[in-house]
Design a protein around this motif. Structure first.
Motif, PDB file in Angstrom:
ATOM      1  N   VAL A 222     -51.314 -41.858  61.590  1.00  0.00           N
ATOM      2  CA  VAL A 222     -51.572 -40.551  62.159  1.00  0.00           C
ATOM      3  C   VAL A 222     -51.023 -39.651  61.299  1.00  0.00           C
ATOM      4  O   VAL A 222     -49.694 -39.661  61.038  1.00  0.00           O
ATOM      5  N   ARG A 223     -51.801 -38.592  60.630  1.00  0.00           N
ATOM      6  CA  ARG A 223     -51.145 -37.442  59.946  1.00  0.00           C
ATOM      7  C   ARG A 223     -50.477 -38.388  58.486  1.00  0.00           C
ATOM      8  O   ARG A 223     -49.358 -37.720  58.348  1.00  0.00           O
ATOM      9  N   GLY A 224     -50.880 -39.206  58.355  1.00  0.00           N
ATOM     10  CA  GLY A 224     -50.442 -39.899  57.045  1.00  0.00           C
ATOM     11  C   GLY A 224     -49.183 -41.013  57.291  1.00  0.00           C
ATOM     12  O   GLY A 224     -48.433 -41.408  56.376  1.00  0.00           O
ATOM     13  N   GLU A 225     -48.933 -41.361  58.400  1.00  0.00           N
ATOM     14  CA  GLU A 225     -47.864 -42.091  58.741  1.00  0.00           C
ATOM     15  C   GLU A 225     -48.270 -43.215  59.598  1.00  0.00           C
ATOM     16  O   GLU A 225     -49.035 -43.178  60.558  1.00  0.00           O
ATOM     17  N   LEU A 226     -47.822 -44.484  59.120  1.00  0.00           N
ATOM     18  CA  LEU A 226     -48.379 -45.470  59.867  1.00  0.00           C
ATOM     19  C   LEU A 226     -47.691 -45.727  60.956  1.00  0.00           C
ATOM     20  O   LEU A 226     -46.571 -45.613  61.297  1.00  0.00           O
ATOM     21  N   VAL A 227     -48.510 -46.110  62.019  1.00  0.00           N
ATOM     22  CA  VAL A 227     -47.840 -46.332  63.535  1.00  0.00           C
ATOM     23  C   VAL A 227     -48.425 -47.579  64.265  1.00  0.00           C
ATOM     24  O   VAL A 227     -47.925 -47.980  65.202  1.00  0.00           O
ATOM     25  N   ALA A 228     -49.367 -48.189  63.696  1.00  0.00           N
ATOM     26  CA  ALA A 228     -49.882 -49.455  64.089  1.00  0.00           C
ATOM     27  C   ALA A 228     -50.675 -50.303  63.246  1.00  0.00           C
ATOM     28  O   ALA A 228     -51.252 -49.913  62.632  1.00  0.00           O
ATOM     29  N   GLY A 229     -50.307 -51.701  63.421  1.00  0.00           N
ATOM     30  CA  GLY A 229     -51.242 -52.542  62.494  1.00  0.00           C
ATOM     31  C   GLY A 229     -51.212 -53.873  63.103  1.00  0.00           C
ATOM     32  O   GLY A 229     -50.248 -54.296  63.843  1.00  0.00           O
TER      33      GLY A 229
ATOM     34  N   PRO B  77     -57.086 -66.180  61.398  1.00  0.00           N
ATOM     35  CA  PRO B  77     -57.834 -66.841  62.288  1.00  0.00           C
ATOM     36  C   PRO B  77     -57.990 -68.291  62.348  1.00  0.00           C
ATOM     37  O   PRO B  77     -58.320 -69.015  63.117  1.00  0.00           O
ATOM     38  N   VAL B  78     -57.175 -69.047  61.443  1.00  0.00           N
ATOM     39  CA  VAL B  78     -57.078 -70.360  61.282  1.00  0.00           C
ATOM     40  C   VAL B  78     -56.020 -70.907  62.031  1.00  0.00           C
ATOM     41  O   VAL B  78     -56.304 -71.762  62.843  1.00  0.00           O
ATOM     42  N   ARG B  79     -54.906 -70.215  61.831  1.00  0.00           N
ATOM     43  CA  ARG B  79     -53.712 -70.743  62.451  1.00  0.00           C
ATOM     44  C   ARG B  79     -53.373 -70.077  63.763  1.00  0.00           C
ATOM     45  O   ARG B  79     -52.751 -70.165  64.566  1.00  0.00           O
ATOM     46  N   GLU B  80     -54.152 -68.853  63.865  1.00  0.00           N
ATOM     47  CA  GLU B  80     -54.220 -68.075  65.217  1.00  0.00           C
ATOM     48  C   GLU B  80     -52.944 -67.498  65.254  1.00  0.00           C
ATOM     49  O   GLU B  80     -52.324 -67.312  66.470  1.00  0.00           O
ATOM     50  N   ASP B  81     -52.398 -67.044  64.129  1.00  0.00           N
ATOM     51  CA  ASP B  81     -51.058 -66.264  64.035  1.00  0.00           C
ATOM     52  C   ASP B  81     -51.574 -64.656  64.071  1.00  0.00           C
ATOM     53  O   ASP B  81     -52.271 -64.374  63.156  1.00  0.00           O
ATOM     54  N   GLU B  82     -50.955 -64.015  65.108  1.00  0.00           N
ATOM     55  CA  GLU B  82     -51.271 -62.699  65.070  1.00  0.00           C
ATOM     56  C   GLU B  82     -50.026 -61.976  65.050  1.00  0.00           C
ATOM     57  O   GLU B  82     -48.952 -61.934  65.757  1.00  0.00           O
ATOM     58  N   PHE B  83     -49.655 -61.267  63.898  1.00  0.00           N
ATOM     59  CA  PHE B  83     -48.605 -60.423  63.283  1.00  0.00           C
ATOM     60  C   PHE B  83     -48.848 -59.158  63.611  1.00  0.00           C
ATOM     61  O   PHE B  83     -49.921 -58.382  63.026  1.00  0.00           O
ATOM     62  N   SER B  84     -48.120 -58.577  64.489  1.00  0.00           N
ATOM     63  CA  SER B  84     -48.546 -56.870  64.904  1.00  0.00           C
ATOM     64  C   SER B  84     -46.899 -55.950  64.726  1.00  0.00           C
ATOM     65  O   SER B  84     -46.088 -56.630  65.144  1.00  0.00           O
ATOM     66  N   ALA B  85     -47.622 -54.990  64.766  1.00  0.00           N
ATOM     67  CA  ALA B  85     -46.362 -53.778  64.581  1.00  0.00           C
ATOM     68  C   ALA B  85     -46.716 -52.423  65.232  1.00  0.00           C
ATOM     69  O   ALA B  85     -48.062 -52.043  64.803  1.00  0.00           O
ATOM     70  N   SER B  86     -45.853 -51.734  65.721  1.00  0.00           N
ATOM     71  CA  SER B  86     -46.053 -50.401  65.887  1.00  0.00           C
ATOM     72  C   SER B  86     -44.652 -49.918  65.574  1.00  0.00           C
ATOM     73  O   SER B  86     -43.537 -50.234  65.127  1.00  0.00           O
ATOM     74  N   THR B  87     -44.447 -48.392  65.878  1.00  0.00           N
ATOM     75  CA  THR B  87     -43.425 -47.813  65.851  1.00  0.00           C
ATOM     76  C   THR B  87     -42.249 -48.313  66.661  1.00  0.00           C
ATOM     77  O   THR B  87     -41.104 -48.009  66.647  1.00  0.00           O
ATOM     78  N   GLU B  88     -42.713 -49.174  67.718  1.00  0.00           N
ATOM     79  CA  GLU B  88     -41.704 -49.486  68.799  1.00  0.00           C
ATOM     80  C   GLU B  88     -41.404 -51.070  68.388  1.00  0.00           C
ATOM     81  O   GLU B  88     -40.563 -51.579  68.980  1.00  0.00           O
ATOM     82  N   GLY B  89     -41.693 -51.733  67.138  1.00  0.00           N
ATOM     83  CA  GLY B  89     -41.150 -52.924  66.559  1.00  0.00           C
ATOM     84  C   GLY B  89     -42.297 -53.675  66.053  1.00  0.00           C
ATOM     85  O   GLY B  89     -43.237 -53.201  65.782  1.00  0.00           O
TER      86      GLY B  89
END
Length: 257
Positions: free
Chosen positions: A106-113, A118-130
């Protein structure tokens, strides 16, 4: 904007392509090339990106999207960076080290990703909250010195060799001698996710695109690691776990400033 909502959309979009990629994995799909024969693409890359774009626009039709296969569409403060298969060469030949990467800025700042394997079903997630892996908080901790550390890198690439083969080989030789282990697994986003998780200690790459590293950069930073480089511009990057001694590392000479 609500970062929790943006992260939820990113996760939904990444997971939406999981069934297709799992079904196609190890089917030896036909491979075409883009820039050269080192840059493969399959029908599944294109189809997966179309699915991801459809999920994003169903929630937020005003979004701008920058995708590896579909290019840039839309405009505005909210921009999504999408790599439908990061590690296509691995996917196409049956090596289980590839992922889906989706990030929002948002406006050039990463906020979520999210970086989704899909093979191991590992979901790595991040936001400005952790940052999290499969819902558990991530802590980017590991080795403090090269001799204890594992380095993940695709350096030197064919382009690195073309630009200055002697320098590239000398530098790679220093990495091999300095680090406990050096591996070339073939997916920038997943390498960064592993550094965020503390499963590897450092990751280095040259001339990466934003769709390769945007989500992974946010993961590393929010997990307490260090990411050097501009994740929203094409260029070099270096990431390492919190507490790693860069000043006395063989990586110090290549660290983006």
């Amino acid at each position: 904007m609500d970062v929790t909502n943006l992260l939820g959309i990113a996760v939904e979009a990444a997971r939406a392509v999981g069934p297709r990629l799992r079904k196609a994995f190890r089917s030896r799909p036909d491979v075409a090339t883009k820039l050269d024969f080192h840059d493969p693409v399959t029908e599944h890359d294109h189809a997966a990106e179309e699915i991801i774009r459809a999920v994003i626009t169903s929630h937020l039709p005003e979004s701008a999207i920058v995708g590896e296969e579909g290019g840039s569409t839309g405009s505005g403060d909210l921009v999504w960076y999408v790599d439908p298969i990061d590690g296509t060469a691995n996917f196409a030949t049956g090596l289980p080290f590839f992922c889906v990467s989706v990030a929002a800025a948002v406006r050039g700042e990463l906020v979520a990703g999210v970086v989704y394997d899909p093979v191991r079903e590992d979901e790595f997630s991040a936001s400005t909250e952790g940052a999290w892996c499969n819902g558990a908080p991530l802590r980017s901790v590991g080795a403090s010195t090269d001799r204890e550390a594992m380095l993940l890198t695709s350096y030197p690439t064919a382009l690195d060799m073309e630009l200055d083969m002697d320098a590239a080989l000398r530098r790679y030789g220093r990495f091999l001698k300095s680090f406990s282990a050096v591996r070339r697994p073939g997916s920038a986003a997943l390498k960064l996710a592993y550094v965020a998780a503390g499963w590897s200690d450092a990751a280095y790459g040259t001339k990466a695109n934003p769709w390769d590293v945007a989500a992974g950069a946010l993961l590393v930073r929010q997990a307490g690691g260090v990411y050097l480089g501009d994740p929203l511009a094409k260029g070099d990057y270096l990431a390492y776990v919190g507490g790693f001694d860069l000043d006395h590392s063989a990586l110090a000479e290549v660290a983006p400033r």
